[in-house]
Design a protein around this motif. Sequence first.
Motif, short mmCIF file in Angstrom:
data_model
loop_
_atom_site.label_atom_id
_atom_site.label_comp_id
_atom_site.label_asym_id
_atom_site.label_seq_id
_atom_site.Cartn_x
_atom_site.Cartn_y
_atom_site.Cartn_z
N ASN A 374 15.40 129.02 105.92
CA ASN A 374 14.21 128.56 105.53
C ASN A 374 13.80 127.11 106.16
O ASN A 374 14.56 126.03 105.89
CB ASN A 374 14.22 128.09 104.03
N LEU A 375 12.79 127.14 107.12
CA LEU A 375 12.68 126.12 108.01
C LEU A 375 12.28 124.89 107.24
O LEU A 375 12.02 123.77 107.74
CB LEU A 375 11.66 126.48 109.14
N LEU A 376 11.67 125.02 106.15
CA LEU A 376 11.12 124.10 105.09
C LEU A 376 12.27 123.51 104.44
O LEU A 376 11.92 122.50 103.46
CB LEU A 376 9.80 124.25 104.49
N GLY A 377 13.35 124.21 104.40
CA GLY A 377 14.50 123.72 103.63
C GLY A 377 15.82 123.26 104.30
O GLY A 377 17.01 123.11 103.46
N ASP A 378 15.86 123.32 105.51
CA ASP A 378 17.14 123.40 106.19
C ASP A 378 17.62 121.80 106.61
O ASP A 378 18.47 121.75 107.49
CB ASP A 378 17.04 124.19 107.56
N GLY A 379 16.63 120.94 106.10
CA GLY A 379 17.11 119.40 106.40
C GLY A 379 16.83 119.02 107.91
O GLY A 379 17.19 118.00 108.32
N ASP A 380 16.22 120.09 108.85
CA ASP A 380 15.91 119.48 109.99
C ASP A 380 14.38 119.73 110.51
O ASP A 380 13.53 120.60 110.33
CB ASP A 380 16.44 120.61 110.90
N PRO A 381 13.54 118.47 110.04
CA PRO A 381 12.24 118.31 110.44
C PRO A 381 11.73 118.77 111.61
O PRO A 381 10.36 119.27 111.75
CB PRO A 381 11.74 116.87 110.00
N LEU A 382 12.37 118.76 112.67
CA LEU A 382 11.77 119.24 114.12
C LEU A 382 11.52 120.71 114.23
O LEU A 382 10.78 120.93 114.98
CB LEU A 382 13.09 119.01 115.11
N ASN A 383 12.10 121.51 113.62
CA ASN A 383 11.81 122.93 113.65
C ASN A 383 10.68 123.55 112.39
O ASN A 383 10.23 124.64 112.23
CB ASN A 383 13.05 123.80 113.35
N ASP A 384 10.15 122.28 111.70
CA ASP A 384 9.31 122.86 110.50
C ASP A 384 8.14 123.45 111.09
O ASP A 384 7.50 123.30 112.29
CB ASP A 384 8.87 121.67 109.69
N PRO A 385 7.42 124.23 110.26
CA PRO A 385 5.99 124.82 110.94
C PRO A 385 5.00 123.41 110.68
O PRO A 385 5.30 122.70 109.86
CB PRO A 385 5.59 125.78 109.93
#
Length: 413
Positions: A374-385
């Motif tokens: 989940n790109l919004l829950g993986d703790g990595d803001p760089l890959n967020d939509p």
Amino acid sequence: MKALKKTRRWLGRTGVTYPNAFVTTPLCCPSRGSLLTGRYAHNHGIEDNQKPYRLDQDSTVQRYLHDSGYLTGFVGKYLNGWEPTRNPPHFDRWSLFSPLEFAHGYRNNLFNLNGQMKMVKTYSTDYLGKRARSLLRWFENDDARPWLMHLWPFAPHGPFVPAKKYEDAKVPRWQPSPAVLEQDRSDKPAYLQTKFRSLKTARNIRKQQFRMLMSVDDMIEAVRRELGLLGERERTLVVFMSDNGYVWGEHGWIDKRLPYTNSIQVPMLMRWAGHLPGGTIDPRLATNVDVAATMFDVAGVTPAHPVDGRSLLDPWDRDRLFLEFWFNGESTIPTWRSIRTRTSQYIETYTEGTGAIASREYYDLINDPFQLTNLLGDGDPLNDPPPDEVTRLSLQIDRDRRCKGPTGPEGCP
Ligand SMILES: [Ca+2]
Ligand SMILES: [Ca+2]
Ligand SMILES: [Ca+2]
């Protein structure tokens, strides 16, 4: 579908396969309501498995086709919670049972046979095949009239009981997908982080469901032969679909109800000689809401009730799916809504009571087809939509949850 060899041979080789078919609510009764009416659950009113009588029986495909001169019949499990003693409206003939509520599973079921109650010992899927064939012969008494039959087996629903003849049948080896093996679920909403179902349980359920589906395959083959004997086979539109997918351990879950691929995606095949090209693939995003719309189209009926789905015989394309689910006492899965395109899926869950957004998920279906991150829950803001994109999807959900009809400003996807 691997278990349904004869069905694939018949409907696949001589009909259209829909590899991108989905249910808009992955749960029995809401999905059945959509199949019968062509409406989303938020419009037909059945949100869970407890309130079958919320469905306006006058909005169904059997009602409109019966009114326009069709003979109508029902064979199988109707809406969850439907009392077996209650006759289903707008059918000329029926063989109805309510397996979960009133019986022991696959044997010894209480059937309503055209208003007469009867305990039936025969394995239910075999019995339904027999009843379907006799219904087809009954339709043949008035050969000039068109007919509609819903054949809705209980299998492969739990409890997982195969027929005696398939109890020890060989089942192809299982190769669990990366979704089944997803160990790190810290990206997922809280309800998915607490529970982990064993692979052994999933493997056993799969094995038994395969065996149960072998009986479904026999049932469909029996119908195919009967249609041939009666001279109806080449004149009949056949739709094959399931009311929900099934999760065999994907993301640590077993059952359905989830917003993820294995829960919402279903097999779908449609055959109509002379009208649909045999052995072809239709890659459109098709849904359970489209089935009744297709039947209305084929019968030349314009229902007075609004229909959300679209006829699969028309040349539209759809850019997104809208998916919806309501929390109920049957599981710990919260209310969620989702928008899924061919390339991504956005999901919101909500806090019970306030309706506030409790979690957001975004999956890149091209690079992450098993929905592991989940790109919004993986703790990595760089890959967020992009934040704009999330806002746009959230607003789209808010519109789609109230959508009505297939077109116009309030139109459904
Ligand atoms: Ca005939
Ligand atoms: Ca993960
Ligand atoms: Ca991220």
